[in-house]
Write an enzyme that holds these catalytic residues in place. Structure first.
Site, PDB file in Angstrom:
ATOM      1  N   GLU A  90       0.801  -1.218   0.000  1.00  0.00           N
ATOM      2  CA  GLU A  90       0.000   0.000   0.000  1.00  0.00           C
ATOM      3  C   GLU A  90       0.838   1.275   0.000  1.00  0.00           C
ATOM      4  O   GLU A  90       0.299   2.372  -0.162  1.00  0.00           O
ATOM      5  CB  GLU A  90      -0.941  -0.011   1.210  1.00  0.00           C
ATOM      6  N   GLU A 121       7.682 -21.590   7.632  1.00  0.00           N
ATOM      7  CA  GLU A 121       7.911 -20.710   8.775  1.00  0.00           C
ATOM      8  C   GLU A 121       8.974 -21.264   9.723  1.00  0.00           C
ATOM      9  O   GLU A 121       9.504 -20.537  10.563  1.00  0.00           O
ATOM     10  CB  GLU A 121       6.620 -20.485   9.553  1.00  0.00           C
TER      11      GLU A 121
END
Length: 307
Positions: A90, A121
């Site tokens: 963004e 992960e």
């Protein structure tokens, strides 16, 4: 680490704690569950407020590096990784940053944005590889994001970044976390056990989103990407943003529509340049030069013309 050891370790984490008083939640009316969940969410801003000094110190350090050309890199797995990618994605339309200036890394790569990538992960080495692919340098900042504060991918990213000499921030939702301890700036926003045991996309995810919003937004304010509370570096890439651009110029200058259109056209659609041109009474090329000389800070450029 064995499965039994991992379960024992998780049992000690606040984010994984079981709340016996909610054991019958599935039997409650929907409105009551909604009220419970909404009440839980109100705790998050207060937890963030308790860490504002640490957040502000981290932001100042990030802004100082980015002012010298450094990048901001988020690294996390699962929800934490997705939130980092969201915040990074963004920045270009909001602040007209280069897409390479704020980067979100998620364990398992882009595929992990929409589906689980098993085992990603758990790899510190994968984090090192992802950062090496970016050619991480001492000018950059790496923010490891992990609700538990122990996710190997986030921890490995911070450890490797620190070894390279980059600035490091560790954002976790448990106290005394390995992630915060490994980073120069540790930020631990403890929001308590989740409504659903271990579902850290809830309060922990909300807390991470709030902190990442602060890190990027206030850093961009410090870098001169705003004028007051106006997004003067907004990139007008669609009709909505083009309309917003014109409104921002109007709010900043009080100019009429004809003057705004003329200034934006002369400045190639750059909002900040158009504002400077109108307020200082200069042409587009001069506005561009003044802003470059002022490091992109509109107030500094205006002060220069006033002098």
């Amino acid at each position: 680490m064995t499965s039994q050891n991992l379960r024992s370790e998780m049992a000690l984490l606040t984010t994984e704690a079981f709340r016996a008083e909610l054991a019958e939640i599935d039997r409650l009316p929907t409105l009551d569950i909604a009220r419970l969940m909404n009440g839980e969410d109100t705790e998050v801003p207060r937890a963030v407020a308790g860490r504002l000094p640490q957040i502000a110190a981290a932001i100042d350090a990030v802004a100082e590096r980015m002012a010298r050309g450094g990048r901001l890199v988020y690294a996390g797995a699962g929800t934490a990784g997705r939130l980092g990618v969201l915040d990074a994605s963004e920045c270009p339309p909001t602040f007209n940053t280069d897409p390479a200036q704020v980067v979100g890394l998620i364990a398992g790569g882009p595929t992990a944005l929409v589906t689980s990538v098993e085992g990603a992960e758990d790899s510190k080495e994968l984090a090192r590889q992802d950062l090496d692919a970016l050619k991480l340098s001492p000018a950059d900042t790496v923010v490891g994001v992990s609700a538990s504060g122990r996710t190997p991918y986030a921890l490995g990213a911070v450890e490797h970044a620190r070894a390279v000499g980059a600035l490091t921030i560790g954002l976790a939702c448990n106290e005394d976390s390995a992630l915060a301890a490994a980073a120069e700036h540790g930020i631990e926003v403890v929001v308590g056990p989740e409504l659903l045991t271990g579902s850290t996309r809830l309060k922990a995810g909300t807390a991470q989103k709030l902190v990442l919003n602060m890190l990027s937004t206030i850093t961009m304010i410090r870098l001169g990407k705003t004028y007051g509370n106006l997004m003067v570096d907004v990139r007008a890439s669609n009709d909505k943003l083009r309309a917003r651009s014109r409104r921002i110029v109007s709010l900043a200058t009080g100019a009429d529509d004809e003057e705004i259109e003329k200034a934006l056209t002369e400045c190639g659609g750059e909002v900040k340049n158009a504002i400077l041109a109108l307020l200082a009474g200069v042409d587009g090329p001069t506005a561009a030069r003044l802003l470059e000389e002022s490091g992109g800070h509109l107030r500094a450029a205006l002060a220069h013309t006033a002098g």
